[in-house]
Write an enzyme that holds these catalytic residues in place. Structure first.
Site, PDB file in Angstrom:
ATOM      1  N   GLY A 116      25.446   4.712 -32.424  1.00 40.85           N
ATOM      2  CA  GLY A 116      24.552   3.644 -32.860  1.00 40.85           C
ATOM      3  C   GLY A 116      25.069   2.276 -32.461  1.00 40.85           C
ATOM      4  CG  ASP A 117      24.320  -1.101 -34.938  1.00 38.48           C
ATOM      5  OD1 ASP A 117      24.245  -0.018 -35.543  1.00 38.48           O
ATOM      6  OD2 ASP A 117      24.624  -2.156 -35.510  1.00 38.48           O
ATOM      7  CG  ASP A 141      19.659   4.776 -40.450  1.00 40.83           C
ATOM      8  OD1 ASP A 141      19.541   5.926 -40.900  1.00 40.83           O
ATOM      9  OD2 ASP A 141      20.414   3.925 -40.958  1.00 40.83           O
ATOM     10  NE  ARG A 185      24.606   1.519 -44.279  1.00 38.92           N
ATOM     11  CZ  ARG A 185      25.423   1.409 -45.322  1.00 38.92           C
ATOM     12  NH1 ARG A 185      25.667   0.225 -45.855  1.00 38.92           N
ATOM     13  NH2 ARG A 185      25.992   2.467 -45.841  1.00 38.92           N
ATOM     14  NE  ARG A 291      24.445  10.790 -41.406  1.00 38.20           N
ATOM     15  CZ  ARG A 291      25.639  10.268 -41.716  1.00 38.20           C
ATOM     16  NH1 ARG A 291      26.693  11.047 -41.813  1.00 38.20           N
ATOM     17  NH2 ARG A 291      25.750   8.994 -41.951  1.00 38.20           N
TER      18      ARG A 291
HETATM   19  O1  F6P Z   1      23.690   4.802 -40.270  1.00 41.78           O
HETATM   20  C1  F6P Z   1      23.191   6.049 -40.503  1.00 41.78           C
HETATM   21  C2  F6P Z   1      23.262   6.413 -41.955  1.00 41.78           C
HETATM   22  O2  F6P Z   1      22.597   7.629 -42.027  1.00 41.78           O
HETATM   23  C3  F6P Z   1      22.681   5.399 -42.919  1.00 41.78           C
HETATM   24  O3  F6P Z   1      21.321   5.538 -43.115  1.00 41.78           O
HETATM   25  C4  F6P Z   1      23.454   5.705 -44.168  1.00 41.78           C
HETATM   26  O4  F6P Z   1      23.520   4.595 -45.021  1.00 41.78           O
HETATM   27  C5  F6P Z   1      24.782   6.034 -43.640  1.00 41.78           C
HETATM   28  O5  F6P Z   1      24.584   6.611 -42.381  1.00 41.78           O
HETATM   29  C6  F6P Z   1      25.557   6.910 -44.545  1.00 41.78           C
HETATM   30  O6  F6P Z   1      26.821   7.013 -44.013  1.00 41.78           O
HETATM   31  P1  F6P Z   1      28.089   7.401 -44.861  1.00 41.78           P
HETATM   32  O7  F6P Z   1      28.071   8.848 -44.970  1.00 41.78           O
HETATM   33  O8  F6P Z   1      29.228   6.920 -44.026  1.00 41.78           O
HETATM   34  O9  F6P Z   1      27.995   6.702 -46.178  1.00 41.78           O
END
Ligand code: F6P
Length: 379
Positions: A116-117, A141, A185, A291
């Site tokens: 991602g970014d 996302d 997010r 995911r």
């Molecule tokens: O950035 C992708 C994402 O799926 C967000 O929507 C979510 O907030 C985040 O990852 C959750 O990541 P982690 O498991 O690190 O909290």
């Protein structure tokens, strides 16, 4: 002439990682190019920890598999890397030079960064240090700038849609309001698209701070039609007007990475809805279901297209770009346009303040369609 390339997968996993890896390896093999995979993203690059990838061994039969055969790292910003010494002292160090040296020592001609970014921001920074990099846009996302779609997103929307379908029947049976919290997010793409696909009544997204009274109005409107149940899809980053995102925990991964764990947005909505309407309201958080597991056919094809395109670009000597899909056509844009300082769209505050993020805009067809058919967006 390319001899050896390497892949790294970075950030939160999505369905489709393996499909991209397979497509790169297959295209490389077709052209007698060796392909390596760094283990656990930028961590592998830093530690020079890699495996050889080939369809004769590990890169075969992986198209439908979730996860990533080469792992993926979370919060690994090698330009500001968290180091803990033997006394437990924490410091943040720029270890990027070590990574650059590893690539030179290993004689790797190009690195494919699947992420991602934040991942692409590091990729861009490596190009400034002389590496040849090609990014492939990943995230459930769907918020990477300059592309219409990231791999993994379609699968997440499918999972969310199935959840809405299941919640529908139980909501109707018991005359309840059911709130589904989905990921997203900064961007509400998953919430918005799954709400339309699943026929939800309300979709709350980060881009539109909500007024709970508007949501209550929508529910009362349904009640007036004799429907005492409803489905509300809440993007995890949704916030009330004048309020903040719901955060459950913070972590210290250093600058340039996301340090807050979101959660509780739907619960906050559910509590208020129950108080204001008197209708029993419950919450389901979909979380990591979005995911994991096998990618949809769409994501398999998209990932394959992205992987093959990335390898084709490398063979044509086009580096320091991101593969993108624009108006249905595969293309590429400079990494600088995606994450550079020439921000054009949706720069957000927080861990990704230096990056662009593609947010839902109010003129997007999804927003228009949702409004046309009476889905309440909380405004
Ligand atoms: O950035 C992708 C994402 O799926 C967000 O929507 C979510 O907030 C985040 O990852 C959750 O990541 P982690 O498991 O690190 O909290």
């Amino acid at each position: 002439m390319l001899k050896r390339v390497a892949i790294l997968a970075n950030g939160g996993d999505v369905s489709g990682f393996n499909a991209v890896i397979r497509a790169i390896v297959k295209t490389a093999e077709e052209n007698n190019i060796e392909c390596l995979g760094f283990i656990d993203g930028y961590n592998g690059l830093l530690k020079n920890n890699y495996i050889k990838l080939s369809t004769a061994t590990n890169a075969s039969g992986i198209l439908p598999k979730g996860g990533s055969i080469i792992g993926s790292s979370l919060n690994a910003n090698v330009f500001n890397y968290k180091v803990i010494d033997e006394n437990g002292n924490v410091s943040y160090q720029d270890l990027s030079e070590k990574c650059v040296q590893n690539v030179k020592d290993d004689e790797i001609d190009c690195i494919f960064t699947l992420g991602g970014d934040s991942t692409q921001k590091s990729a861009r920074d490596f190009t400034l240090r002389g590496l040849k990099v090609i990014g492939v846009p990943k995230t459930i996302d769907n918020d990477v700038a300059c592309t219409d779609i990231t791999f993994g997103y379609n699968t997440a929307v499918s999972v969310a849609t199935e959840a809405i379908d299941r919640l529908h029947t139980t909501a109707e049976t018991h005359n309840r309001i059911l709130c589904l919290e989905v990921m997203g997010r900064f961007a509400g793409w998953i919430a918005l698209e799954s709400a339309i696909a699943g026929g939800a009544d309300v979709a709350l997204i980060p881009e539109i701070p909500y007024d709970i009274n508007k949501v209550v109005e929508a529910i009362k409107h349904r009640q007036a039609m004799g429907k005492n149940f409803g489905i509300i899809v809440v993007g995890e980053g949704a916030k009330p007007i004048g309020g903040e995102m719901a955060v459950v925990a913070t972590r210290d991964g250093g600058a340039g990475v996301i340090n807050t764990q979101l959660g509780g947005a739907a619960q906050r909505v559910a509590k208020e809805i129950e108080e204001l309407t008197g209708i029993t309201t419950r919450t389901t958080t979909l979380g990591y279901m979005q995911r994991g597991g096998t990618p949809t056919a769409f994501d398999r094809v998209l990932s394959t297209k992205y992987g093959a395109k990335a390898m084709e670009l490398a063979m044509n000597g086009i580096f320091n770009v991101l593969t993108v899909l624009k108006g249905g056509k595969l293309s590429y844009v400079p990494l600088e346009d995606v994450v550079g300082d020439n921000k054009k769209v949706g720069a957000v505050q927080g861990g990704t303040a230096e990056s662009n993020v593609r947010l839902v805009t109010m003129d997007d067809d999804l927003v228009k369609t949702a409004r046309d058919i009476g889905i309440c967006l909380g405004d």
